[in-house]
Structure formats: structure tokens, C-alpha cells
Design a protein around this motif. Structure first.
Motif, short mmCIF file in Angstrom:
data_model
loop_
_atom_site.label_atom_id
_atom_site.label_comp_id
_atom_site.label_asym_id
_atom_site.label_seq_id
_atom_site.Cartn_x
_atom_site.Cartn_y
_atom_site.Cartn_z
N UNK A 123 0.81 -1.22 0.00
CA UNK A 123 0.00 0.00 0.00
C UNK A 123 0.84 1.27 0.00
N UNK A 124 2.15 1.14 0.20
CA UNK A 124 3.00 2.32 0.28
C UNK A 124 2.99 3.09 -1.03
N UNK A 125 2.96 2.39 -2.13
CA UNK A 125 2.99 3.06 -3.44
C UNK A 125 1.74 3.90 -3.68
N UNK A 126 0.67 3.63 -2.91
CA UNK A 126 -0.57 4.39 -3.07
C UNK A 126 -0.55 5.69 -2.26
N UNK A 127 0.44 5.87 -1.41
CA UNK A 127 0.53 7.10 -0.61
C UNK A 127 0.90 8.27 -1.51
N UNK A 128 0.13 9.34 -1.42
CA UNK A 128 0.38 10.53 -2.23
C UNK A 128 0.81 11.69 -1.34
N UNK A 129 1.42 12.71 -1.92
CA UNK A 129 1.76 13.90 -1.12
C UNK A 129 0.55 14.51 -0.43
N UNK A 130 -0.60 14.47 -1.11
CA UNK A 130 -1.82 15.02 -0.52
C UNK A 130 -2.26 14.20 0.69
N UNK A 131 -2.17 12.86 0.57
CA UNK A 131 -2.53 11.99 1.69
C UNK A 131 -1.58 12.18 2.86
N UNK A 132 -0.31 12.36 2.56
CA UNK A 132 0.69 12.56 3.60
C UNK A 132 0.44 13.88 4.34
N UNK A 133 0.09 14.92 3.59
CA UNK A 133 -0.17 16.21 4.22
C UNK A 133 -1.44 16.14 5.08
N UNK A 134 -2.44 15.40 4.61
CA UNK A 134 -3.67 15.26 5.38
C UNK A 134 -3.41 14.49 6.68
N UNK A 135 -2.59 13.44 6.61
CA UNK A 135 -2.25 12.66 7.80
C UNK A 135 -1.45 13.51 8.78
N UNK A 136 -0.52 14.29 8.25
CA UNK A 136 0.27 15.19 9.09
C UNK A 136 -0.62 16.18 9.80
N UNK A 137 -1.54 16.78 9.08
CA UNK A 137 -2.44 17.77 9.67
C UNK A 137 -3.33 17.16 10.75
N UNK A 138 -3.72 15.90 10.55
CA UNK A 138 -4.59 15.22 11.52
C UNK A 138 -3.87 15.00 12.85
N UNK A 139 -2.55 14.99 12.84
CA UNK A 139 -1.76 14.75 14.05
C UNK A 139 -1.46 16.02 14.82
N UNK A 140 -1.71 17.18 14.24
CA UNK A 140 -1.36 18.45 14.88
C UNK A 140 -2.36 18.84 15.96
N UNK A 141 -1.89 19.63 16.93
CA UNK A 141 -2.75 20.11 18.00
C UNK A 141 -2.86 19.11 19.14
N UNK A 142 -3.92 19.21 19.91
CA UNK A 142 -4.12 18.29 21.01
C UNK A 142 -4.70 16.98 20.49
N UNK A 143 -4.05 15.89 20.83
CA UNK A 143 -4.51 14.57 20.40
C UNK A 143 -4.46 13.62 21.60
N UNK A 144 -5.17 12.51 21.51
CA UNK A 144 -5.14 11.49 22.54
C UNK A 144 -4.22 10.37 22.09
N UNK A 145 -3.32 9.97 22.96
CA UNK A 145 -2.39 8.87 22.69
C UNK A 145 -2.57 7.78 23.72
N UNK A 146 -2.58 6.54 23.27
CA UNK A 146 -2.54 5.41 24.18
C UNK A 146 -1.07 5.03 24.35
N UNK A 147 -0.53 5.09 25.58
CA UNK A 147 0.89 4.75 25.78
C UNK A 147 1.18 3.34 25.30
#
Length: 339
Positions: A123-147
Motif C-alpha cells: 500500500x506504500x505506493x498508493x501514498x500521495x503527497x496530498x494523503x501525507x499532508x492530510x495525515x500530518x495535519x490530523x496529528x497536529x494540536x491536542x490529540x489522545x495517545x494510548x501509551x
């Protein structure tokens, strides 16, 4: 009382050929005050690195300000003497990391030490710059992490990684962390390098896994380097190899003052009489605005006395140095005394 290294003097022993082996030399500990910024090497635990530097400096008291895994390198602030009283400030500070991820594989530990449990490299070949930027943006700000299970967090007195190694899964509550910055530094095939600035308690391994899930291919951490902690930078750090090659005077010259941990906190300077009262734990009246944290200094010479906060015109001690520590920092015999 003098503190000796664990390897203290031993009785003379018979050597090869009937000779006498020389006894081990006493290593006398001493009061050392300050902060040393170490560039922790790969493969060393944070505590092993701390103990090595403590031995090199012959320091009586030492501590570090935030664990780095053996597979991580980079900035590890080490506190000695009076500086250990302010180590929590650095523990609570935001951290900056450079991390390398491998896309397409999820491991048991979240890093390269673990076994691959899910392989989605197709599935790595299906990753696009747009998808990467969207994933990056989803991680910004306050998020919940399970240790992660492979962490030093305790459950009923045991570290989670002990349960994980025994094949036991412990339920963990999600924790709220803040991702202030997440930048893509490079991306080639299945190798992704990112820079992260985050709040304390953030697990970059978990961040890597979550980023991989947002991309739909999974990911794990292959390299991690801490480059900053609050106002401190790895550019100011010394490597362990370089430290070993130095003599004691050169090592001591690298020590930053304890207030290096206090960043850009406002400072308050007290006259000798007021400094003595403050050192004894008394609140002092000041004509200054409220402040959650300030550095407090004595004058003649200017020397750190401790930390405080200001509320309703009162300077209220938070962490105080002992008279001996103040004397060690100032190098003078007479200390400010309360009148």
C-alpha cells in the motif's frame, strides 16, 4: 563525610608470578553544581550515560531530565548538585525530535526492535503527497495517545514493558498530548523523515504508528534523535566520546549554571538582608506583577537562590537552594543572613 566510588580501595592481592597487585585507587566524590548537555550515544540507556558522566565528574549528586530509549540519540540534559532541584522544569518542557519512519510495516514495539505483525508494503505506493499532508495535519494540536506497552510506565509496581515481554497486555488509558509542529523533512519510497515539536509525555513511536494508520499502510520508527528540550539545543551538547577524552577541568568548564534550566523566566534580585530571609523560606513583599514562576537571585555577587512565584505582591518561595549550595555557586564564604 567523603563519598567513594563503589569500586573503593581493596586489599593488595597476589598478582601473576607472585607479585602484588596494586590496590584500587579511591575516587573521591565532590560537590558539583550545574547542567551538562550530553549528546547521548546510540545503544546507551539514559541512566548508564548519567552514571558514566557522574563518574567522570566525580559528582556527589546527579540526575537526568527525561529518559531517552537506548535506540534514541541526542539531547540529554544532566543535572548536578543544586541543578537537580530544577530538573522537573526540563522534564515538563516541550521537546523537539527528528524521527525516521518505515512505511508499510507495523511492529510489536512500534520501532525496529520489534517483530513485524502487520505488513502492508503493497500500500506504500498508493501514498500521495496530498494523503501525507492530510495525515500530518490530523496529528497536529491536542490529540489522545494510548501509551505503548513497551514503555516504562508502571502498573501495580511493574513497568509495562515487563508485562509486554511476558506476553501480557495491560489496558491503558489514552493521554492528552500536544503536537505543536510536525514537518516532513524528506520522503523517499518507504522512508519518511519528520521533525516533531511536542509536549511532555508524547511517545514518538506511537505518533509514528498513528501516522502510518492515517496513511493506510502502517509504520514504525527506525531512528529517533532529540534535538531540543525547552530552550536547550543539541547543538550545545557534547558527545560522550569527547567527554571521555577531556581532563576534569575541561569537563567542568562545560557545565552550564543551574538556572539554564529555567529558560526565559523573569528574574528578581534581592538585597542581602532580603535574600537571607528568602533563603529561610519567608515570603517577601515586592512591587511586581503576578507571575507563575520567577528566578530569584541574591546580590553582591549575583547568585541564584531558588525559584518562586509572585501573587498579590508577595514573592513566595517554590524551590530553595541550601546555604551550602549557594556558597558553592558564589564561591564566597559569607552568606546572606536574615536580620
Amino acid at each position: 563525610m567523603t563519598t567513594l566510588d563503589p569500586a573503593i580501595t581493596a586489599p593488595a592481592e597476589a598478582g601473576v608470578g607472585g607479585g602484588v597487585r596494586a590496590p584500587r585507587v579511591k575516587r573521591v566524590r565532590r560537590a558539583v553544581h550545574g547542567v551538562l548537555l550530553l549528546d547521548k550515544p546510540l545503544g546507551w540507556s539514559s541512566n548508564d550515560a548519567l552514571q558514566k558522566v557522574k563518574w567522570l565528574l566525580r559528582a556527589e549528586k546527579a540526575g537526568h531530565t527525561g529518559t531517552l530509549d537506548p535506540l534514541a540519540t541526542g539531547l540529554l540534559p544532566l543535572c548536578f548538585g543544586a541543578a537537580t532541584k530544577f530538573s522537573q522544569v526540563s522534564l515538563d518542557a516541550d521537546k523537539t525530535y527528528r524521527a525516521t519512519l518505515r512505511l508499510g510495516q507495523t511492529t510489536t514495539t512500534g520501532d525496529a526492535e520489534g517483530e513485524v505483525v502487520i505488513d502492508r508494503q503493497d500500500r506504500v505506493t498508493a501514498v500521495t503527497p496530498q494523503a501525507l499532508d492530510a495525515a500530518r495535519s490530523a496529528m497536529l494540536g491536542e490529540i489522545d495517545q494510548v501509551p505503548p506497552m513497551y514503555s516504562a510506565l508502571k502498573h501495580e509496581g511493574k513497568a509495562l514493558y515487563e508485562y509486554a515481554r511476558a506476553g501480557v497486555e495491560i489496558e491503558r488509558e489514552a493521554r492528552r498530548v500536544s503536537i505543536h509542529k510536525l514537518d516532513i523533512l524528506s520522503w523517499h519510497a518507504d522512508a519518511l523523515e519528520i521533525e516533531v515539536c511536542c509536549s511532555k509525555g508524547t511517545y514518538v513511536r506511537t505518533l509514528a504508528q498513528d501516522l502510518g494508520e492515517h496513511l493506510g499502510c502502517g509504520a514504525h520508527l527506525t531512528a529517533l534523535r532529540r534535538t531540543g528540550s525547552g530552550p536547550l539545543s543539541v547543538a550545545q551538547a557534547v558527545t560522550l566520546d569527547a567527554l571521555i577524552e577531556m581532563d576534569e577541568a575541561q569537563r567542568e568548564a562545560l557545565l552550564m549554571p543551574p538556572d539554564a534550566l529555567l529558560g526565559d523566566w523573569p528574574s528578581v534580585e534581592l538585597a542581602d538582608a532580603e535574600a537571607g530571609r528568602f533563603l529561610s523560606g519567608l515570603r517577601r513583599r515586592v512591587t511586581l506583577p503576578d507571575a507563575p514562576a520567577v528566578r530569584v537571585y541574591g546580590s553582591a555577587p549575583r547568585v541564584l537562590l531558588g525559584s518562586a512565584h509572585i501573587k498579590a505582591g508577595e514573592l513566595i518561595p517554590t524551590r530553595l537552594l541550601s546555604p551550602v549550595e549557594v556558597q558553592g555557586l558564589s564561591g564566597r564564604q559569607a552568606l546572606p543572613q536574615p536580620l
